[in-house]
Design a protein around this motif. Structure first.
Motif, short mmCIF file in Angstrom:
data_model
loop_
_atom_site.label_atom_id
_atom_site.label_comp_id
_atom_site.label_asym_id
_atom_site.label_seq_id
_atom_site.Cartn_x
_atom_site.Cartn_y
_atom_site.Cartn_z
N GLU A 141 0.84 -1.21 0.00
CA GLU A 141 0.00 0.00 0.00
C GLU A 141 0.87 1.25 0.00
O GLU A 141 0.58 2.23 -0.71
N ILE A 142 1.91 1.22 0.80
CA ILE A 142 2.82 2.37 0.87
C ILE A 142 3.47 2.61 -0.48
O ILE A 142 3.49 3.74 -1.00
N ALA A 143 3.99 1.56 -1.07
CA ALA A 143 4.69 1.68 -2.35
C ALA A 143 3.75 2.22 -3.43
O ALA A 143 4.14 3.08 -4.23
N GLN A 144 2.52 1.72 -3.45
CA GLN A 144 1.56 2.19 -4.45
C GLN A 144 1.21 3.65 -4.22
O GLN A 144 1.11 4.43 -5.17
N ALA A 145 1.02 4.05 -2.95
CA ALA A 145 0.61 5.42 -2.63
C ALA A 145 1.68 6.43 -2.97
O ALA A 145 1.38 7.55 -3.40
N ILE A 146 2.94 6.08 -2.76
CA ILE A 146 4.01 7.07 -2.89
C ILE A 146 4.87 6.86 -4.13
O ILE A 146 5.84 7.59 -4.35
N GLY A 147 4.50 5.86 -4.94
CA GLY A 147 5.27 5.61 -6.16
C GLY A 147 6.66 5.10 -5.89
O GLY A 147 7.61 5.44 -6.61
N GLY A 148 6.79 4.26 -4.86
CA GLY A 148 8.11 3.72 -4.50
C GLY A 148 8.22 2.24 -4.77
O GLY A 148 7.31 1.61 -5.33
N ARG A 149 9.34 1.65 -4.35
CA ARG A 149 9.60 0.23 -4.55
C ARG A 149 9.95 -0.40 -3.20
O ARG A 149 10.90 0.03 -2.53
N ALA A 150 9.15 -1.37 -2.78
CA ALA A 150 9.37 -2.02 -1.49
C ALA A 150 10.43 -3.11 -1.60
O ALA A 150 10.45 -3.88 -2.57
N SER A 151 11.30 -3.19 -0.59
CA SER A 151 12.36 -4.20 -0.60
C SER A 151 11.85 -5.56 -0.20
O SER A 151 12.43 -6.59 -0.59
N ALA A 152 10.75 -5.60 0.59
CA ALA A 152 10.20 -6.86 1.09
C ALA A 152 8.83 -6.56 1.68
O ALA A 152 8.53 -5.40 2.00
#
Length: 489
Positions: free
Chosen positions: A27-38
């Motif tokens: 959810e965080i990655a989608q909201a802020i346009g980032g890439r999650a490590s895990a």
């Protein structure tokens, strides 16, 4: 033994099935346009590594003199479940090009995902107390599903942080918004998108950054620019800037509600009488419906604040009864009216003195109100430690000198003035012996909070004293309060 059936069954709510995590990494990655490590999940959001608790998401923000990436090890060590970063650390993270932009994006996403009534609060004084009372009222009536900005997180960092901390199941959100320059509130309110926007009062706070009070009123009126369609603007009917605020509000609000003593106020004070314990019993007209409630906090400013609170609760569809209970139970906030019983010797022999903590902020209007309330506080001796009022611009000396009248209303016996700016008040009070007040008030003028602490210690705190500590936060008078309050009985 036969079990009794439940007397009350709470209605089912779709949000009851929502996950317990505040945010998941996806959810965080989608909201802020980032890439999650895990994959990971978080239960809170924090920007200060020293305040991280287990399960938090830590944003490594970059400031003018610091870089949050330097404190990642400490954040993970305190239990951070993940971090938002610009370059990869050793722990779980979401990587983005700009962490501040990412915080703003997460705040906007949090606002978009809730089906909640949102209230925005601003004003030159009273906004934190109004925000806290509204939260208490709405939380009581919503099964604990109200959310608010904590402390004074009301600026370009605090507002998106407060939004990012809002759970998806929130039913009411209350957000404080501050400013000291034109255009700041416009940006914040468009992020918060309130259904109800309140201006508590207009006073010369931060006037050094503006051409006058009219410009402050215009800047505060920016809060209405973010109102949702059908939104309600709540403004002070007794303000000399009422017409200016009303005209601004009418451009953006479907309805404008005025509160105050004025005959044309929509939420109008009918009666206010002193209640036991220093509070006030209020009767108000809410547009043809009378309500009566008790305010636990002392002071005329709380009477006005309560009218704004009642107007907002009604506008957002809250419970007026819960609002009345919240006002009755409201206690002073740290730095904004908190009261402490501290040990004292001599004096009336009671062994106790009253410490009034107003150390967080000060402007001419709040100084006058607080000193007036001190004069109505029972005491054998009244002591005031007053710190300089900052950001008052070219009229700084005049604003400080004009506190002589409020000091007289405060029936102050012992006065300790702190900061170079307070020289004007010392002169106005006749520190040289020329003014009429000089014979009654024992005045000392010092430069720092440490000097003030020494001055107070030399004279001591006596039984029956009422001791007021108030000044701009940058003066540092909070250290005096913490030292004295640590001895609270």
């Amino acid at each position: 033994m036969t079990a009794h059936p439940a007397l009350i069954e709470w209605p089912e709510d779709p949000s009851d099935a929502a996950g317990l995590a505040l945010w998941t990494s996806s959810e965080i990655a989608q909201a802020i346009g980032g890439r999650a490590s895990a994959p990971f999940a978080v239960s809170g959001v924090e920007i200060d590594s020293r305040e991280v608790v287990e399960g938090d998401l830590f944003f490594a923000l970059k400031g003018e003199s610091s870089d949050g990436h330097r404190f990642l090890e400490g954040a993970y060590g305190r239990g951070a479940a993940g971090a938002v970063v610009e370059h990869a650390p050793f722990g779980a993270h979401v990587i983005v090009p700009d962490t501040m932009a990412a915080l703003e994006a997460l705040g906007r996403h949090a606002r978009a995902r809730v089906d909640a009534g949102i209230i925005g609060v601003t004003g030159s004084a009273g906004k934190t107390g109004v925000k806290e009372a509204l939260y208490a009222a709405l939380d009581r009536a919503s099964r604990g599903r109200a959310h608010r900005s904590v402390k004074s997180y009301n600026n370009h960092v605090g507002v998106p942080l407060s939004l990012a901390r809002m759970p998806a199941s929130t039913r009411f959100g209350v957000f404080e918004m501050g400013m000291n320059h034109e255009g700041e509130l416009a940006a914040l309110t468009r992020m918060v998108r309130p259904h109800v926007a309140i201006v508590t009062t207009i006073a010369p706070a931060h006037i050094g950054h503006f051409s006058g009070e009219e410009a402050i009123a215009d800047a505060k009126g920016e809060i209405f620019e973010g109102l949702e369609p059908g939104g309600v603007a709540i403004i002070p009917a007794d303000s000399p800037h009422f017409g200016r605020l009303k005209a601004k509000a009418a451009q953006h609000a479907a309805r404008v509600v005025a509160f105050g003593r004025h005959a044309d106020a929509d939420v109008r004070l009918l009666d206010a009488v002193a209640a036991s314990g220093g509070g006030t019993l209020v009767t108000a007209d809410l547009g043809g419906r009378k309500v009566c409630y008790t305010i636990g906090q002392p002071g005329e400013h709380w009477v006005a604040n309560s009218l704004a609170i009642m107007a907002a609760v009604e506008a957002i569809g809250g419970d007026l009864g819960a609002a009345g209970l919240a006002l009755a139970e409201m206690e002073g906030l740290a730095g904004r009216g908190a009261r402490h019983a501290i040990p004292a010797s001599g004096g009336d022999g009671s062994g106790k003195a009253l410490l009034i903590d107003e150390s967080y902020n000060a402007n001419p209007a709040s100084m006058a109100v607080t000193l007036r309330q001190l004069g109505q506080t029972p005491a054998t001796r009244r002591v005031a430690i007053l710190g300089a009022m900052r950001e008052l611009g070219a009229e700084e000396a005049r604003y400080h000198a004009e506190l002589a009248g409020p000091v007289a209303e405060g029936k102050v016996d012992r006065l300790i003035l702190v900061g170079a700016e307070m020289a004007a008040l010392a002169d106005a009070l006749g520190k040289s012996g020329s003014a009429s007040l000089a014979g009654r008030i024992d005045v000392a003028h010092v430069q720092t909070a440490a000097d003030a602490a020494e001055c107070l210690a030399a004279d001591g705190v006596r039984g029956g004293d009422a001791l007021l500590v108030k000044g701009s936060n940058s003066v540092g008078l909070g250290a005096i309060v913490r030292s004295l309050a640590a001895r609270e009985q």
